[in-house]
Scaffold this motif. Structure first.
Motif, mmCIF file in Angstrom:
data_model
loop_
_atom_site.group_PDB
_atom_site.id
_atom_site.type_symbol
_atom_site.label_atom_id
_atom_site.label_comp_id
_atom_site.label_asym_id
_atom_site.label_seq_id
_atom_site.Cartn_x
_atom_site.Cartn_y
_atom_site.Cartn_z
ATOM 1 N N LEU A 224 45.953 47.029 24.369
ATOM 2 C CA LEU A 224 46.168 46.484 25.897
ATOM 3 C C LEU A 224 47.443 45.697 26.193
ATOM 4 O O LEU A 224 47.643 45.999 27.310
ATOM 5 N N SER A 225 47.652 45.084 25.131
ATOM 6 C CA SER A 225 48.938 44.229 25.478
ATOM 7 C C SER A 225 50.269 45.087 25.436
ATOM 8 O O SER A 225 51.416 44.646 25.758
ATOM 9 N N ASN A 226 50.283 46.230 24.921
ATOM 10 C CA ASN A 226 51.438 47.304 25.136
ATOM 11 C C ASN A 226 52.682 46.729 24.447
ATOM 12 O O ASN A 226 53.625 46.506 24.927
ATOM 13 N N PRO A 227 52.423 46.353 23.183
ATOM 14 C CA PRO A 227 53.734 45.869 22.316
ATOM 15 C C PRO A 227 54.825 46.880 22.221
ATOM 16 O O PRO A 227 54.413 48.143 22.228
ATOM 17 N N SER A 228 56.057 46.418 22.085
ATOM 18 C CA SER A 228 57.090 47.302 21.950
ATOM 19 C C SER A 228 58.018 47.203 20.576
ATOM 20 O O SER A 228 58.864 48.318 20.472
ATOM 21 N N SER A 229 57.390 46.313 19.882
ATOM 22 C CA SER A 229 58.339 46.117 18.383
ATOM 23 C C SER A 229 57.186 45.708 17.790
ATOM 24 O O SER A 229 56.157 45.318 18.004
ATOM 25 N N MET A 230 57.641 46.022 16.367
ATOM 26 C CA MET A 230 56.837 45.476 15.211
ATOM 27 C C MET A 230 56.375 44.003 15.214
ATOM 28 O O MET A 230 55.125 43.813 14.863
ATOM 29 N N ARG A 231 57.415 43.298 15.420
ATOM 30 C CA ARG A 231 57.317 41.896 15.377
ATOM 31 C C ARG A 231 56.185 41.350 16.680
ATOM 32 O O ARG A 231 55.361 40.664 16.230
ATOM 33 N N GLU A 232 56.503 41.924 17.656
ATOM 34 C CA GLU A 232 55.417 41.614 18.826
ATOM 35 C C GLU A 232 53.983 42.130 18.378
ATOM 36 O O GLU A 232 52.985 41.458 18.809
ATOM 37 N N THR A 233 53.843 43.436 17.778
ATOM 38 C CA THR A 233 52.520 44.066 17.327
ATOM 39 C C THR A 233 51.834 42.964 16.584
ATOM 40 O O THR A 233 50.563 42.756 16.644
ATOM 41 N N VAL A 234 52.801 42.485 15.478
ATOM 42 C CA VAL A 234 52.029 41.575 14.406
ATOM 43 C C VAL A 234 51.513 40.341 15.261
ATOM 44 O O VAL A 234 50.347 39.849 14.923
ATOM 45 N N ASP A 235 52.209 39.725 16.089
ATOM 46 C CA ASP A 235 52.094 38.561 16.912
ATOM 47 C C ASP A 235 50.625 38.817 17.795
ATOM 48 O O ASP A 235 49.824 37.791 17.718
ATOM 49 N N ARG A 236 50.596 40.034 18.381
ATOM 50 C CA ARG A 236 49.406 40.241 19.192
ATOM 51 C C ARG A 236 48.155 40.432 18.299
ATOM 52 O O ARG A 236 47.028 39.969 18.498
ATOM 53 N N ALA A 237 48.496 40.804 17.174
ATOM 54 C CA ALA A 237 47.392 41.271 16.224
ATOM 55 C C ALA A 237 46.591 39.776 15.715
ATOM 56 O O ALA A 237 45.380 39.619 15.380
ATOM 57 N N LEU A 238 47.512 38.867 15.492
ATOM 58 C CA LEU A 238 47.123 37.514 15.055
ATOM 59 C C LEU A 238 46.466 36.992 16.276
ATOM 60 O O LEU A 238 45.381 36.037 15.816
ATOM 61 N N MET A 239 46.946 36.897 17.338
ATOM 62 C CA MET A 239 46.221 36.079 18.509
ATOM 63 C C MET A 239 45.075 36.868 18.757
ATOM 64 O O MET A 239 43.771 36.134 19.068
ATOM 65 N N ALA A 240 44.629 38.056 18.708
ATOM 66 C CA ALA A 240 43.362 38.915 18.624
ATOM 67 C C ALA A 240 42.392 38.347 17.703
ATOM 68 O O ALA A 240 41.368 38.367 18.069
ATOM 69 N N GLU A 241 42.884 38.277 16.496
ATOM 70 C CA GLU A 241 42.014 37.860 15.270
ATOM 71 C C GLU A 241 41.603 36.469 15.676
ATOM 72 O O GLU A 241 40.293 36.345 15.332
ATOM 73 N N LYS A 242 42.369 35.514 16.197
ATOM 74 C CA LYS A 242 41.839 34.283 16.510
ATOM 75 C C LYS A 242 40.832 34.376 17.479
ATOM 76 O O LYS A 242 39.884 33.555 17.512
ATOM 77 N N ASP A 243 41.070 35.066 18.617
ATOM 78 C CA ASP A 243 40.260 35.193 19.507
ATOM 79 C C ASP A 243 38.755 35.783 19.136
ATOM 80 O O ASP A 243 37.830 35.143 19.676
ATOM 81 N N ASN A 244 38.656 36.672 18.359
ATOM 82 C CA ASN A 244 37.508 36.967 17.791
ATOM 83 C C ASN A 244 36.944 36.058 17.047
ATOM 84 O O ASN A 244 35.478 35.916 17.144
#
Length: 314
Positions: A169-189
């Motif tokens: 849903l955040s539509n990341p454009s790079s691998m680094r951005e994807t990892v950052d979004r995954a870490l934030m989603a994990e914390k939210d859950n």
């Protein structure tokens, strides 16, 4: 003499403008390799050597000499036997890696790790652990990692469903951005789970202070659950509802007609006698003729035998 040699060596180094290769190599603090059955350790050691060589810009032969200098223990013993079949004056770095991988990182092992990377899933591991496994495994599947879009999509497919949804849903454009979004989603859950658990604990705490509700009435009849008097009333009520043309004897057996009375019960009792059909619980009265307690007619003064009830032999 030792001082002169040192001065000469220092002078030569300044003239050449560069220190000896081994001294330059040791300034990078290279890692030692003592032999390992875990292929990832072997691969990481080779990669650390290649990282140093990129800065040093040395020849192929010098790369091999610097690397073999860091072999210790079991790895040193292996190299003493392996170098006999090699031309050390013309050996290339690629040839050394083939010999090295043949001992510590076989082709079958590399293929196995490549298959594991193609099927990689997050599972119960954290995002940090998943990223570490992904980074280690991608070297064994260059057909995926050579394309950045394929590498990004492969990383997303391995994430758990809830985290993968939030990252997409955040539509990341790079691998680094994807990892950052995954870490934030994990914390939210984790925060959502923690809050739900706290609410559940608070609700259970309030529920323990509420008085217990009355047990609902059981409609089914239970003889043991009723007092004896209530059970007798229920039994009498059921007995009174029996059809009038049915009768019960003392053994609670039913008959369509009232049982006939025995001939003995039909006899008329003489005066002054006590009926023998009365209940055994009724006390026997005292006879007014003889002054004793007995049942039946009194034989006092009648010349009748008390045993056989006959005359003429007393």
């Amino acid at each position: 003499m030792f001082q002169n040699n040192n001065n000469s060596s220092t002078h030569n180094n300044h003239e050449g403008g560069q220190a000896p290769v081994y001294k330059q190599f040791m300034t990078f603090k290279p890692a030692e390799f003592r032999g390992s059955t875990y292929p990832i350790i072997s691969e990481e050691w080779v990669q650390s050597m290649e990282t140093i060589f990129e800065f040093m810009q040395i020849t192929e032969v010098e790369r091999v000499r610097c690397s073999t200098f860091m072999l210790k223990d079991d790895a040193r013993i292996w190299w003493q036997g392996a170098k006999v079949a090699l031309d050390l004056n013309n050996i290339t770095w690629r040839e050394f890696k083939e010999v090295f991988y043949g001992k510590y990182f076989t082709l079958s092992t590399r293929n196995k790790l490549a298959r594991e990377f193609l099927e990689i899933k997050q599972g119960d591991s954290s995002i940090a652990d998943y990223v570490k496994r992904f980074e280690r495994g991608k070297y064994f599947a260059p057909m995926i990692t050579d394309d950045s879009s394929m590498e990004l999509n492969h990383f997303l497919e391995g994430l758990n469903a809830t985290i993968r949804r939030d990252v997409r849903l955040s539509n990341p454009s790079s691998m680094r951005e994807t990892v950052d979004r995954a870490l934030m989603a994990e914390k939210d859950n984790q925060d959502i789970i923690r809050e739900a658990r706290a609410k559940r604990t608070s609700y259970q705490g309030r529920e323990s202070h509420v008085p217990a509700m009355k047990r609902p009435f059981n409609q089914s009849f239970n003889r043991n659950a009723l007092p004896q008097s209530s059970y007798n009333q229920a039994a009498n009520s059921q007995h009174s509802q029996q059809p009038r043309n049915f009768y019960h004897n003392n053994n609670n057996q039913r008959f369509s007609q009232r049982p006939q009375q025995s001939q003995q019960s039909k006899r008329i009792q003489p005066a002054g006698s006590v009926s023998s059909t009365k209940s055994s619980n009724t006390p026997i009265p005292v006879c007014t003729i003889c002054g004793k307690t007995h049942i039946g007619s009194c034989m006092q003064g009648s010349n009748v035998c008390f045993l056989c009830k006959q005359r003429g032999h007393i």
